[in-house]
Design a protein around this motif. Structure first.
Motif, PDB file in Angstrom:
ATOM      1  N   HIS A 177      33.455  39.503  44.937  1.00 58.77           N
ATOM      2  CA  HIS A 177      33.238  40.476  43.854  1.00 58.77           C
ATOM      3  C   HIS A 177      34.556  41.073  43.373  1.00 58.77           C
ATOM      4  O   HIS A 177      34.729  41.325  42.183  1.00 58.77           O
ATOM      5  CB  HIS A 177      32.291  41.580  44.327  1.00 58.77           C
ATOM      6  CG  HIS A 177      31.956  42.568  43.263  1.00 58.77           C
ATOM      7  ND1 HIS A 177      31.343  42.216  42.074  1.00 58.77           N
ATOM      8  CD2 HIS A 177      32.188  43.908  43.184  1.00 58.77           C
ATOM      9  CE1 HIS A 177      31.196  43.285  41.322  1.00 58.77           C
ATOM     10  NE2 HIS A 177      31.702  44.319  41.965  1.00 58.77           N
ATOM     11  N   VAL A 178      35.475  41.294  44.297  1.00 60.72           N
ATOM     12  CA  VAL A 178      36.799  41.804  43.902  1.00 60.72           C
ATOM     13  C   VAL A 178      37.480  40.809  42.969  1.00 60.72           C
ATOM     14  O   VAL A 178      38.027  41.185  41.919  1.00 60.72           O
ATOM     15  CB  VAL A 178      37.672  42.079  45.145  1.00 60.72           C
ATOM     16  CG1 VAL A 178      39.131  42.309  44.744  1.00 60.72           C
ATOM     17  CG2 VAL A 178      37.152  43.290  45.904  1.00 60.72           C
ATOM     18  N   GLN A 179      37.446  39.534  43.312  1.00 59.94           N
ATOM     19  CA  GLN A 179      38.084  38.522  42.465  1.00 59.94           C
ATOM     20  C   GLN A 179      37.396  38.419  41.103  1.00 59.94           C
ATOM     21  O   GLN A 179      38.060  38.280  40.072  1.00 59.94           O
ATOM     22  CB  GLN A 179      38.078  37.169  43.173  1.00 59.94           C
ATOM     23  CG  GLN A 179      38.959  37.112  44.410  1.00 59.94           C
ATOM     24  CD  GLN A 179      40.409  37.477  44.118  1.00 59.94           C
ATOM     25  OE1 GLN A 179      40.974  37.044  43.111  1.00 59.94           O
ATOM     26  NE2 GLN A 179      41.019  38.272  44.994  1.00 59.94           N
ATOM     27  N   ASP A 180      36.075  38.486  41.081  1.00 58.69           N
ATOM     28  CA  ASP A 180      35.345  38.467  39.805  1.00 58.69           C
ATOM     29  C   ASP A 180      35.730  39.675  38.943  1.00 58.69           C
ATOM     30  O   ASP A 180      35.877  39.562  37.719  1.00 58.69           O
ATOM     31  CB  ASP A 180      33.843  38.479  40.051  1.00 58.69           C
ATOM     32  CG  ASP A 180      33.333  37.165  40.627  1.00 58.69           C
ATOM     33  OD1 ASP A 180      34.067  36.158  40.568  1.00 58.69           O
ATOM     34  OD2 ASP A 180      32.195  37.157  41.155  1.00 58.69           O
ATOM     35  N   SER A 181      35.899  40.824  39.587  1.00 66.82           N
ATOM     36  CA  SER A 181      36.233  42.052  38.855  1.00 66.82           C
ATOM     37  C   SER A 181      37.654  41.992  38.309  1.00 66.82           C
ATOM     38  O   SER A 181      37.935  42.538  37.239  1.00 66.82           O
ATOM     39  CB  SER A 181      36.065  43.269  39.777  1.00 66.82           C
ATOM     40  OG  SER A 181      34.723  43.387  40.207  1.00 66.82           O
ATOM     41  N   ILE A 182      38.554  41.329  39.037  1.00 70.45           N
ATOM     42  CA  ILE A 182      39.912  41.145  38.533  1.00 70.45           C
ATOM     43  C   ILE A 182      39.884  40.329  37.249  1.00 70.45           C
ATOM     44  O   ILE A 182      40.557  40.650  36.262  1.00 70.45           O
ATOM     45  CB  ILE A 182      40.779  40.453  39.600  1.00 70.45           C
ATOM     46  CG1 ILE A 182      41.046  41.411  40.771  1.00 70.45           C
ATOM     47  CG2 ILE A 182      42.111  39.976  38.999  1.00 70.45           C
ATOM     48  CD1 ILE A 182      41.699  40.748  41.954  1.00 70.45           C
ATOM     49  N   GLN A 183      39.091  39.274  37.241  1.00 70.07           N
ATOM     50  CA  GLN A 183      38.977  38.439  36.050  1.00 70.07           C
ATOM     51  C   GLN A 183      38.364  39.221  34.896  1.00 70.07           C
ATOM     52  O   GLN A 183      38.789  39.084  33.737  1.00 70.07           O
ATOM     53  CB  GLN A 183      38.115  37.208  36.366  1.00 70.07           C
ATOM     54  CG  GLN A 183      38.730  36.278  37.399  1.00 70.07           C
ATOM     55  CD  GLN A 183      40.055  35.696  36.945  1.00 70.07           C
ATOM     56  OE1 GLN A 183      40.201  35.281  35.789  1.00 70.07           O
ATOM     57  NE2 GLN A 183      41.026  35.654  37.841  1.00 70.07           N
TER      58      GLN A 183
END
Length: 226
Positions: free
Chosen positions: A194-200
């Motif tokens: 979820h952190v990586q998705d939110s970065i994108q």
């Protein structure tokens, strides 16, 4: 505790500029465990102010001194001994059993916020309370090579995103330790993803990792405890 909700909103939307997404992923009733990544000392208050429901956040016991300690206690936050604290976990379970919400930063201390590893406390709580875990990505509270104790300037843009809730339970024939290990892996994967998705989504990267992680926080509770 009700008075602290507007304080959290002011921090998020008047002192700083916080974009909040995914509120629809948070269950509207019953117990919830909010599990956020950890990059700054502001992460807990920012998550508190952004959430659609009030929560009791685990805060290191060293903060419960003087006036700040009085404020934390009055706002319903819970002290935790980061060397290992079964009492704090039991208090959290009581809160969840009462249908309320708990906030945890399971990486244990401030670092890159990528959720490369988490402590076992959040897994124990999820298994023993049955409460769904909502991964929370917190971005912008620390950037680049800023020190972990740095204070962001007012007006900085933050991003807080609430991910899909996951519910974990012990499987038939599975030992307590195996359940704990599996639950921790599933929570870590959900939070990291979820952190990586939110970065994108937000375009806000994580800071550099300049703090050694201490994963003893709220750990040490035997897997077979009930």
């Amino acid at each position: 505790m009700a008075w602290s909700r507007p304080v959290g909103w002011i921090l998020d939307h008047m002192v700083y500029r916080t974009t909040v997404t995914g509120k629809e992923n948070v269950p509207t009733g019953g117990p919830v465990i909010f599990a956020g990544n950890h990059i700054s000392f502001l992460d807990g208050p920012v998550m508190f102010g952004a959430a659609p429901r009030p929560m009791h956040i685990l805060v290191k016991q060293e903060m419960f001194k003087g006036f700040l300690g009085q404020v934390l206690t009055a706002s319903g936050q819970l002290p935790v001994d980061r060397r290992g604290d079964r009492t704090a976990l039991q208090r959290c379970k009581e809160v969840l059993d009462a249908g309320r919400c708990v906030g945890i930063l399971p990486e244990g201390t401030r670092g890159s916020g990528a959720a490369e590893d988490i402590n076992g406390g959040v897994a124990w709580l999820a298994l023993n309370s049955g409460a769904p875990v909502v991964p929370v990505a917190i971005l912008g509270t620390r950037r680049g090579d800023e020190h972990v104790d740095s204070v962001p300037r007012p007006g900085r843009r933050f991003h807080v995103s609430f991910g899909n809730a996951l519910t974990l339970a012990r499987r038939a024939g599975e030992s307590g330790r195996a359940s704990m290990d599996r639950a921790a892996l599933e929570i870590r994967a959900a939070l990291a993803g979820h952190v990586q998705d939110s970065i994108q989504l937000s375009g806000q990267p994580l800071p550099f990792a300049d703090a050694r992680q201490d994963l003893t926080a709220v750990a040490g509770t035997p897997a077979d405890d009930h």
